[in-house]
Design a protein around this motif. Structure first.
Motif, PDB file in Angstrom:
ATOM      1  N   ILE A 178       0.252  -0.815   0.107  1.00 29.32           N
ATOM      2  CA  ILE A 178      -0.171   0.283   0.067  1.00 29.32           C
ATOM      3  C   ILE A 178       0.920   0.816  -0.197  1.00 29.32           C
ATOM      4  N   GLY A 179       2.026   1.129   0.449  1.00 31.71           N
ATOM      5  CA  GLY A 179       3.175   2.444   0.604  1.00 31.71           C
ATOM      6  C   GLY A 179       3.728   2.772  -0.481  1.00 31.71           C
ATOM      7  N   LEU A 180       3.589   1.785  -2.276  1.00 25.48           N
ATOM      8  CA  LEU A 180       4.787   1.459  -3.282  1.00 25.48           C
ATOM      9  C   LEU A 180       3.535   3.351  -3.683  1.00 25.48           C
ATOM     10  N   LYS A 181       4.898   3.630  -4.404  1.00 24.23           N
ATOM     11  CA  LYS A 181       4.108   4.743  -5.245  1.00 24.23           C
ATOM     12  C   LYS A 181       4.604   4.590  -6.487  1.00 24.23           C
ATOM     13  N   VAL A 182       4.461   5.422  -7.484  1.00 17.77           N
ATOM     14  CA  VAL A 182       4.727   5.185  -9.599  1.00 17.77           C
ATOM     15  C   VAL A 182       6.435   4.756  -9.132  1.00 17.77           C
ATOM     16  N   GLN A 183       6.785   5.703  -8.150  1.00 15.38           N
ATOM     17  CA  GLN A 183       8.127   6.093  -8.817  1.00 15.38           C
ATOM     18  C   GLN A 183       9.315   4.541  -8.325  1.00 15.38           C
ATOM     19  N   ASP A 184       8.600   3.602  -7.798  1.00 14.96           N
ATOM     20  CA  ASP A 184       8.889   2.901  -6.981  1.00 14.96           C
ATOM     21  C   ASP A 184       9.227   1.653  -7.459  1.00 14.96           C
ATOM     22  N   LEU A 185       8.350   1.713  -9.071  1.00 17.64           N
ATOM     23  CA  LEU A 185       9.002   0.641  -9.676  1.00 17.64           C
ATOM     24  C   LEU A 185       9.231   1.306 -11.348  1.00 17.64           C
ATOM     25  N   ILE A 186      10.380  -0.192 -11.441  1.00 21.76           N
ATOM     26  CA  ILE A 186      10.738  -0.343 -12.657  1.00 21.76           C
ATOM     27  C   ILE A 186      10.364  -0.471 -13.452  1.00 21.76           C
ATOM     28  N   LEU A 187      10.330  -0.682 -15.149  1.00 25.55           N
ATOM     29  CA  LEU A 187       9.304  -1.216 -15.766  1.00 25.55           C
ATOM     30  C   LEU A 187       9.816  -1.143 -17.214  1.00 25.55           C
ATOM     31  N   ALA A 188      11.132  -1.117 -16.903  1.00 23.08           N
ATOM     32  CA  ALA A 188      12.378  -1.403 -18.183  1.00 23.08           C
ATOM     33  C   ALA A 188      12.792  -2.791 -18.298  1.00 23.08           C
ATOM     34  N   SER A 189      13.074  -3.345 -19.241  1.00 24.36           N
ATOM     35  CA  SER A 189      13.868  -5.041 -19.370  1.00 24.36           C
ATOM     36  C   SER A 189      13.858  -5.321 -20.595  1.00 24.36           C
ATOM     37  N   PRO A 190      15.659  -5.498 -19.660  1.00 25.32           N
ATOM     38  CA  PRO A 190      15.594  -6.439 -18.403  1.00 25.32           C
ATOM     39  C   PRO A 190      15.719  -5.015 -17.650  1.00 25.32           C
ATOM     40  N   VAL A 199      10.285  -3.449  -8.399  1.00 29.04           N
ATOM     41  CA  VAL A 199       9.230  -2.736  -7.745  1.00 29.04           C
ATOM     42  C   VAL A 199      10.721  -2.998  -6.504  1.00 29.04           C
ATOM     43  N   ARG A 200      10.881  -1.390  -5.821  1.00 26.22           N
ATOM     44  CA  ARG A 200      12.126  -1.395  -5.106  1.00 26.22           C
ATOM     45  C   ARG A 200      10.739  -1.288  -3.101  1.00 26.22           C
ATOM     46  N   THR A 201      11.817  -1.685  -2.451  1.00 25.77           N
ATOM     47  CA  THR A 201      10.947  -1.041  -0.989  1.00 25.77           C
ATOM     48  C   THR A 201      11.955  -1.099  -0.187  1.00 25.77           C
ATOM     49  N   THR A 202      11.253   0.039   0.724  1.00 28.42           N
ATOM     50  CA  THR A 202      11.977   0.108   2.229  1.00 28.42           C
ATOM     51  C   THR A 202      11.553  -1.118   3.144  1.00 28.42           C
ATOM     52  N   GLY A 203      11.809  -1.812   4.006  1.00 29.00           N
ATOM     53  CA  GLY A 203      10.642  -2.733   4.575  1.00 29.00           C
ATOM     54  C   GLY A 203      11.421  -3.052   5.958  1.00 29.00           C
ATOM     55  N   LYS A 204      11.420  -3.998   6.750  1.00 34.58           N
ATOM     56  CA  LYS A 204      10.728  -3.324   8.605  1.00 34.58           C
ATOM     57  C   LYS A 204      13.188  -3.048   8.858  1.00 34.58           C
ATOM     58  N   GLY A 205      13.322  -2.262   9.433  1.00 35.34           N
ATOM     59  CA  GLY A 205      14.495  -2.030  10.018  1.00 35.34           C
ATOM     60  C   GLY A 205      15.065  -0.907   8.907  1.00 35.34           C
ATOM     61  N   PRO A 241       0.329   6.752  -5.771  1.00 40.55           N
ATOM     62  CA  PRO A 241       0.055   5.687  -4.873  1.00 40.55           C
ATOM     63  C   PRO A 241      -0.020   4.895  -5.750  1.00 40.55           C
ATOM     64  N   VAL A 242       0.561   3.481  -6.267  1.00 42.70           N
ATOM     65  CA  VAL A 242      -0.206   2.252  -7.463  1.00 42.70           C
ATOM     66  C   VAL A 242      -1.278   2.256  -7.037  1.00 42.70           C
ATOM     67  N   PHE A 243      -1.295   2.072  -5.987  1.00 42.59           N
ATOM     68  CA  PHE A 243      -2.829   1.226  -6.017  1.00 42.59           C
ATOM     69  C   PHE A 243      -4.112   2.501  -4.337  1.00 42.59           C
ATOM     70  N   VAL A 244      -4.647   2.645  -5.535  1.00 42.75           N
ATOM     71  CA  VAL A 244      -5.090   3.943  -4.933  1.00 42.75           C
ATOM     72  C   VAL A 244      -7.319   3.610  -4.605  1.00 42.75           C
ATOM     73  N   THR A 245      -7.491   4.131  -4.084  1.00 41.96           N
ATOM     74  CA  THR A 245      -9.497   4.410  -3.728  1.00 41.96           C
ATOM     75  C   THR A 245      -9.954   4.619  -5.051  1.00 41.96           C
ATOM     76  N   SER A 246     -11.395   4.860  -4.760  1.00 42.59           N
ATOM     77  CA  SER A 246     -11.889   5.648  -6.245  1.00 42.59           C
ATOM     78  C   SER A 246     -11.587   7.138  -5.540  1.00 42.59           C
ATOM     79  N   ARG A 247     -11.067   7.732  -5.138  1.00 45.11           N
ATOM     80  CA  ARG A 247     -10.898   8.790  -4.534  1.00 45.11           C
ATOM     81  C   ARG A 247      -9.770   9.170  -4.765  1.00 45.11           C
ATOM     82  N   GLY A 248      -8.767   8.600  -5.539  1.00 44.60           N
ATOM     83  CA  GLY A 248      -7.525   8.791  -5.285  1.00 44.60           C
ATOM     84  C   GLY A 248      -6.535   8.942  -4.488  1.00 44.60           C
TER      85      GLY A 248
END
Length: 332
Positions: A166-178, A182-188, A218-225
């Motif tokens: 739910i915290g993913l932003k559009v800029q966190d996705l690298i869609l170039a191939s190869p 997806v870049r994330t910052t997890g626990k710690g 955000p990559v995954f949003v509600t109907s209100r954005g």
């Protein structure tokens, strides 16, 4: 100088201790906020006061213990959730103790409440057929269905935590191939990049094209954005799992949650022969030892080990029923 109030202590705990001193992650702050909010609402109802008027004595060890019981009996929380809430409460009281020495006995009693011992259980995950049925459940003819399909596909393939999804932003996705990832910052505060398969990449490209959001969107949003909440994602996963059960009955016997999809991704890697140390890096575990739970769940690995064991060469005994008359007499 008057003693600090419970409200001022809580404000200081979040602004000074967590944000300024510890520079806690948004996920940590959110988890502590939810735990203390639930405690305050429970204590306020118990004391018949507004939360802002609560005193330290209103949130003593008896109240905290009753709150923890309430989590398990009324909210059906697991021992893990109970222990996480208790850890947040302990953290707050350790911060508050130097400011309220006159309440040291009350604070020490709260800090003495132990975490609940947890039973070690085998993880639950979806098979390949069940995963396929779940991904086919959303109606991709609708905006919500396409969003849910993209979310489920990403979760099942990458094994991201719910907070990371739910915290993913559009800029966190690298869609170039190869190199799609997806870049994330997890626990710690551990940062990692998780590669994407061609199938997941295709789905995400289509969804982001429809979303047309800025890099910070955000990559995954509600109907209100707005960014989706954890509860909203949990509900959509449960809803689509119920739909999938119509075509795949085995999924109906399982409680499918976002964390089930994390386990599903790990088990897919395990059955593909990926080393547990690599899976630990993939999932963002602090130690590879945490990943050992998937070895216990992988029956294929255990069956291969069993096939290498030489079985004893004894024959089974032959059952002979007891004499009917003797049995009758013995049961008198």
């Amino acid at each position: 100088m008057s003693d600090p109030t419970l409200a001022s202590l809580l404000q200081g705990f979040f602004t000074h201790r967590l944000i300024t001193q510890r520079q806690a992650s948004p996920q940590t702050i959110s988890a502590y906020r939810d735990a203390l909010r639930l405690l305050l609402l429970f204590a306020a109802d118990r004391a018949h006061k507004q939360p802002v008027r609560l005193l330290i004595d209103d949130v003593d060890a008896d109240t905290v213990a009753a709150f923890l019981d309430h989590l398990e009996t009324q909210r059906s929380n697991t021992s893990a959730t109970r222990n996480a809430r208790l850890a947040a409460i302990h953290s707050f009281y350790r911060y508050a103790l130097p400011f309220i020495p006159d309440w040291a006995h009350t604070v020490s009693q709260v800090l003495a409440i132990p975490p609940r011992r947890r039973s070690s259980t085998i993880v639950h995950y979806l098979t390949a057929a069940e995963t396929q049925a779940l991904l086919e459940a959303p109606d991709r003819g609708t905006w919500f269905g396409r969003r849910d399909h993209a979310l489920l596909a990403l979760a099942a393939q990458t094994g991201l935590r719910l907070s990371e999804i739910i915290g993913l932003k559009v800029q966190d996705l690298i869609l170039a191939s190869p190199g799609a990832a997806v870049r994330t910052t997890g626990k710690g505060r551990r940062q990692r990049a998780t590669p994407l398969t061609g199938h997941t990449l295709k789905i995400l490209r289509s969804w982001l094209h429809e979303l047309a959001g800025e890099p910070e969107y955000p990559v995954f949003v509600t109907s209100r954005g707005h960014q989706m909440s954890q509860d909203a994602v949990q509900r959509l996963v449960a809803k689509h799992a119920a739909t999938a059960a119509a075509t795949c009955p085995s999924i109906g016997a399982k409680k499918v949650t976002p964390h089930t999809l994390r386990h599903t991704a790990a088990m897919a890697l395990m059955t593909a022969g990926v080393d547990t140390s690599v899976i630990a890096l993939w999932l963002g575990h602090q130690s590879p030892l945490t990943t050992q739970i998937y070895l216990h769940a992988d029956m294929a690995t255990k069956e291969k080990a069993l096939a290498k064991v030489t079985s004893p060469k004894t024959a089974p005994g032959r059952y002979k029923p007891d004499d009917a008359l003797i049995t009758f007499l013995e049961h008198l």
